[in-house]
Structures are given as C-alpha cells and as structure tokens.
Design a protein around this motif. Structure first.
Motif, PDB file in Angstrom:
ATOM      1  N   GLY A 193       0.861  -1.207   0.026  1.00  0.00           N
ATOM      2  CA  GLY A 193      -0.029  -0.002  -0.076  1.00  0.00           C
ATOM      3  C   GLY A 193       0.738   1.280  -0.048  1.00  0.00           C
ATOM      4  N   GLN A 194       0.234   2.267  -0.004  1.00  0.00           N
ATOM      5  CA  GLN A 194       1.010   3.651   0.083  1.00  0.00           C
ATOM      6  C   GLN A 194       0.057   4.765   0.434  1.00  0.00           C
ATOM      7  N   PRO A 195       0.557   5.784   1.345  1.00  0.00           N
ATOM      8  CA  PRO A 195      -0.517   6.604   1.893  1.00  0.00           C
ATOM      9  C   PRO A 195      -1.160   7.675   0.835  1.00  0.00           C
ATOM     10  N   ALA A 196      -2.530   7.926   0.931  1.00  0.00           N
ATOM     11  CA  ALA A 196      -3.136   8.569   0.455  1.00  0.00           C
ATOM     12  C   ALA A 196      -2.784   9.987  -0.038  1.00  0.00           C
ATOM     13  N   GLY A 197      -2.655  10.320  -1.325  1.00  0.00           N
ATOM     14  CA  GLY A 197      -2.105  11.473  -1.714  1.00  0.00           C
ATOM     15  C   GLY A 197      -0.708  11.651  -2.091  1.00  0.00           C
ATOM     16  N   THR A 198      -0.179  10.466  -2.152  1.00  0.00           N
ATOM     17  CA  THR A 198       1.265  10.365  -2.518  1.00  0.00           C
ATOM     18  C   THR A 198       1.334   9.911  -3.938  1.00  0.00           C
ATOM     19  N   TYR A 199       2.297  10.053  -4.713  1.00  0.00           N
ATOM     20  CA  TYR A 199       2.512   9.861  -6.226  1.00  0.00           C
ATOM     21  C   TYR A 199       2.974   8.324  -6.296  1.00  0.00           C
ATOM     22  N   LEU A 200       1.783   7.477  -6.926  1.00  0.00           N
ATOM     23  CA  LEU A 200       2.037   6.101  -7.036  1.00  0.00           C
ATOM     24  C   LEU A 200       3.110   5.755  -7.944  1.00  0.00           C
ATOM     25  N   PRO A 201       3.728   4.700  -7.721  1.00  0.00           N
ATOM     26  CA  PRO A 201       4.820   4.265  -8.937  1.00  0.00           C
ATOM     27  C   PRO A 201       4.498   3.865 -10.026  1.00  0.00           C
ATOM     28  N   MET A 202       5.044   3.566 -11.150  1.00  0.00           N
ATOM     29  CA  MET A 202       4.710   2.880 -12.513  1.00  0.00           C
ATOM     30  C   MET A 202       4.472   1.537 -12.268  1.00  0.00           C
ATOM     31  N   ALA A 203       5.347   1.051 -11.503  1.00  0.00           N
ATOM     32  CA  ALA A 203       5.369  -0.582 -11.113  1.00  0.00           C
ATOM     33  C   ALA A 203       5.878  -0.780  -9.688  1.00  0.00           C
ATOM     34  N   PHE A 204       5.627  -2.068  -9.156  1.00  0.00           N
ATOM     35  CA  PHE A 204       6.250  -2.318  -8.119  1.00  0.00           C
ATOM     36  C   PHE A 204       6.610  -3.859  -7.995  1.00  0.00           C
ATOM     37  N   PHE A 205       7.253  -4.160  -7.202  1.00  0.00           N
ATOM     38  CA  PHE A 205       7.729  -5.657  -7.222  1.00  0.00           C
ATOM     39  C   PHE A 205       7.921  -6.320  -5.660  1.00  0.00           C
ATOM     40  N   THR A 206       7.149  -7.253  -5.459  1.00  0.00           N
ATOM     41  CA  THR A 206       7.346  -8.286  -4.167  1.00  0.00           C
ATOM     42  C   THR A 206       7.368  -9.480  -4.711  1.00  0.00           C
ATOM     43  N   PRO A 207       8.237 -10.534  -4.289  1.00  0.00           N
ATOM     44  CA  PRO A 207       9.448 -10.086  -3.473  1.00  0.00           C
ATOM     45  C   PRO A 207      10.328  -8.886  -4.257  1.00  0.00           C
ATOM     46  N   THR A 208      11.268  -8.335  -3.561  1.00  0.00           N
ATOM     47  CA  THR A 208      11.974  -7.346  -4.198  1.00  0.00           C
ATOM     48  C   THR A 208      13.186  -8.048  -5.177  1.00  0.00           C
ATOM     49  N   LEU A 209      13.528  -7.117  -6.079  1.00  0.00           N
ATOM     50  CA  LEU A 209      14.583  -7.582  -6.975  1.00  0.00           C
ATOM     51  C   LEU A 209      15.777  -6.933  -6.828  1.00  0.00           C
ATOM     52  N   GLY A 210      16.040  -5.998  -5.733  1.00  0.00           N
ATOM     53  CA  GLY A 210      17.244  -5.314  -5.518  1.00  0.00           C
ATOM     54  C   GLY A 210      17.508  -4.347  -6.925  1.00  0.00           C
ATOM     55  N   MET A 211      16.708  -3.416  -7.258  1.00  0.00           N
ATOM     56  CA  MET A 211      16.937  -2.532  -8.415  1.00  0.00           C
ATOM     57  C   MET A 211      17.854  -1.706  -8.631  1.00  0.00           C
ATOM     58  N   THR A 212      18.596  -1.685  -9.719  1.00  0.00           N
ATOM     59  CA  THR A 212      19.713  -0.836  -9.770  1.00  0.00           C
ATOM     60  C   THR A 212      19.889   0.321 -10.966  1.00  0.00           C
ATOM     61  N   GLY A 213      20.713   0.365 -11.986  1.00  0.00           N
ATOM     62  CA  GLY A 213      20.725   1.329 -13.047  1.00  0.00           C
ATOM     63  C   GLY A 213      19.442   1.363 -13.963  1.00  0.00           C
ATOM     64  N   CYS A 214      19.172   2.353 -14.522  1.00  0.00           N
ATOM     65  CA  CYS A 214      18.218   2.510 -15.783  1.00  0.00           C
ATOM     66  C   CYS A 214      18.784   3.431 -16.874  1.00  0.00           C
ATOM     67  N   THR A 215      18.057   3.144 -17.765  1.00  0.00           N
ATOM     68  CA  THR A 215      18.404   3.809 -18.979  1.00  0.00           C
ATOM     69  C   THR A 215      16.971   3.766 -19.732  1.00  0.00           C
ATOM     70  N   VAL A 216      16.633   5.038 -20.626  1.00  0.00           N
ATOM     71  CA  VAL A 216      15.508   4.904 -21.687  1.00  0.00           C
ATOM     72  C   VAL A 216      16.304   4.838 -22.874  1.00  0.00           C
ATOM     73  N   TYR A 217      16.137   3.841 -23.627  1.00  0.00           N
ATOM     74  CA  TYR A 217      16.528   3.518 -25.000  1.00  0.00           C
ATOM     75  C   TYR A 217      15.884   4.175 -26.131  1.00  0.00           C
ATOM     76  N   ARG A 218      16.812   5.042 -26.747  1.00  0.00           N
ATOM     77  CA  ARG A 218      16.483   5.419 -28.267  1.00  0.00           C
ATOM     78  C   ARG A 218      17.268   5.394 -29.205  1.00  0.00           C
ATOM     79  N   GLY A 219      16.682   4.663 -30.136  1.00  0.00           N
ATOM     80  CA  GLY A 219      17.458   4.191 -31.378  1.00  0.00           C
ATOM     81  C   GLY A 219      16.905   3.235 -32.173  1.00  0.00           C
ATOM     82  N   THR A 220      17.656   2.353 -33.082  1.00  0.00           N
ATOM     83  CA  THR A 220      17.192   1.636 -34.251  1.00  0.00           C
ATOM     84  C   THR A 220      17.812   0.161 -34.193  1.00  0.00           C
ATOM     85  N   ASN A 221      18.825  -0.010 -33.376  1.00  0.00           N
ATOM     86  CA  ASN A 221      19.580  -1.373 -33.348  1.00  0.00           C
ATOM     87  C   ASN A 221      18.536  -2.413 -32.838  1.00  0.00           C
TER      88      ASN A 221
END
Length: 256
Positions: free
Chosen positions: A90-118
């Motif tokens: 859950g999450q407190p009312a009025g707060t901004y919700l995530p795009m996605a959540f994971f349980t059990p946890t993944l230990g999330m690290t770095g990210c990038t938004v891909y732009r290209g044609t490869n």
C-alpha cells in the motif's frame, strides 16, 4: 532508509531527490524554497536515475525494505510515499504512485531509456538492472507530461553465471545497451528473444474481461493453470485504482 520519518521532512536531505546547480548550491526553482536542494520527497533507496533524451522526462528505481521495489516517474515536487505510514502492499493517500512495483524485491539498480534503431520495436523503452537475479528488465510504457503508464515488463537479458549482480545499465555511443556487473562489462548485440510487448490498453490471451467495455461490475478471468502474481487496475493518469496480490487464479470480480 533507516529513518523513514526523515523522508517526509523537507528540511532533511535523507529520503529525497536533490536538485543542484553547477556550483553545488540549490538550483533555482526548487519546490521547497530558494535555499533548499530538495526536489522530491518520500523515497527510500533510489539507485538508478535516467532521462529520456527525446522527451526530457525522468525516471528512477527505488528499493523497498522487504517489499515494493519501484519504478517511478520523476516529477518535481512529488511525494513518493516512503515514511512511517508506507506499509507493504500500500501507499499513503495523496502520494504519487509508482509506475510498477515488485514483491518479492529485485534489488533494483541502474536504468536507461533507450532511443535508437538497433533493437527494432524497443525505441522509448526503459531498461533497468537487478541485483538479486542478475538480469536486465525491459519496461514498455507510454507517457504524458504528468504521468507514465506501464504496458508490460519482461526479463530482457540474464547473466547466467553464479553470484552475478547487474549494477548499471546504459546506452552506449554505438546505440546498443551496455550493462555492468562487479567485474565485467557486457554489451547486448542483438535483442534477446522473449515475450512480445502488449499494446497500450490491450488485454492478453491470459486475461479475459466481461463485459468489455463496462461502466459497472467487471469480471476478470485468469486463464491457465499457473497462478498469477497479482492484478492491478490503473486509471489513464497511471494512478492505482485497485490491486489484488497473488497467487491468484480463476476469476476476480470488481465493482467498478
């Protein structure tokens, strides 16, 4: 992360995303005052921070305690919920919700938004690494100026060696995805084969909705013998409306 209450205190830099100018001082336009570096509050343990080079939109990964690792859209002045009242599932009312959540946890690290044609069909997708299972996940999503809605998330690449953890993911100058582990740097030459992305708003073969469309009671049929991890309904702005946690099977009825 050991001081949840500090994450909601705008005078404390713990549990925050900070925005600084080139001199290291608070950047002009920060939401909590001209001399305050805080740009967003209520985060626990953010690891990856990335921007879309085309739209300029920002995204970050945030690690939960024993639940609710998150992919978040970054927006100035938002409260992402972490604090004394942010409980698992859950999450407190009025707060901004995530795009996605994971349980059990993944230990999330770095990210990038891909732009290209490869990698055909991958332009605009978000990729993030995981510590716990040594993988790179692909997030297919669509965004507006104020929100981002996830269409699908799949394991895109996995390092099949013992005790390997993905630490960072980036797009190299050759237009391909690169990621790092403790002692190696990998480059993905060709897109791995895997589940196809689901078009925005589409319902896959493994879920039926009756009636569809509907303005009232809806029944979701979860097809197949394998249990589902969960089911979530979001509105067009990406805010969570209803959530069921797994394992789930059979049918679920929602009052709409």
């Amino acid at each position: 992360c050991t001081l949840p209450s500090a994450a909601q205190d705008t005078s404390n830099t713990i549990g925050k995303i900070l925005r600084l100018g080139f001199t290291g001082k608070p950047a002009p336009g920060n939401p909590y005052g001209p001399n305050n570096p805080v740009c967003a509050i209520g985060v626990r343990s953010p690891y990856g921070f990335c921007f879309d080079s085309q739209s300029g939109y920002g995204y970050f990964t945030d690690n939960g305690p024993l639940c609710d690792d998150e992919v978040n859209r970054f927006l100035t002045g938002k409260n992402y919920g972490w604090g004394n009242d942010d409980l698992c599932g859950g999450q407190p009312a009025g707060t901004y919700l995530p795009m996605a959540f994971f349980t059990p946890t993944l230990g999330m690290t770095g990210c990038t938004v891909y732009r290209g044609t490869n990698y055909p069909g991958h332009d605009g997708n978000l990729f993030f690494g995981t510590y716990n299972d040594g993988s790179v996940r692909r997030v297919v999503f669509h965004s507006s100026a104020t929100s981002s809605v996830v269409d699908s998330i799949v394991v895109w690449a996995t390092v099949l060696t013992p005790d390997t953890h993905v630490l960072d993911v980036t797009q190299g100058p050759d237009g391909r995805i690169w990621f790092s582990t403790y002692d190696q740097i990998w480059r993905v030459l060709e897109p791995p084969s895997g589940p196809a992305a689901v078009d925005p708003g589409a319902v896959g073969d493994d879920v039926t909705v009756t009636p569809n469309p509907s303005t009232g009671i809806v029944t979701f049929g979860l097809v197949g013998a394998q249990a589902f991890d969960g089911l979530e309904i979001v509105d067009p702005a990406g805010r969570r409306v209803r959530r069921w946690t797994g394992p789930l099977a059979g049918t679920i009825t929602w009052d709409g």
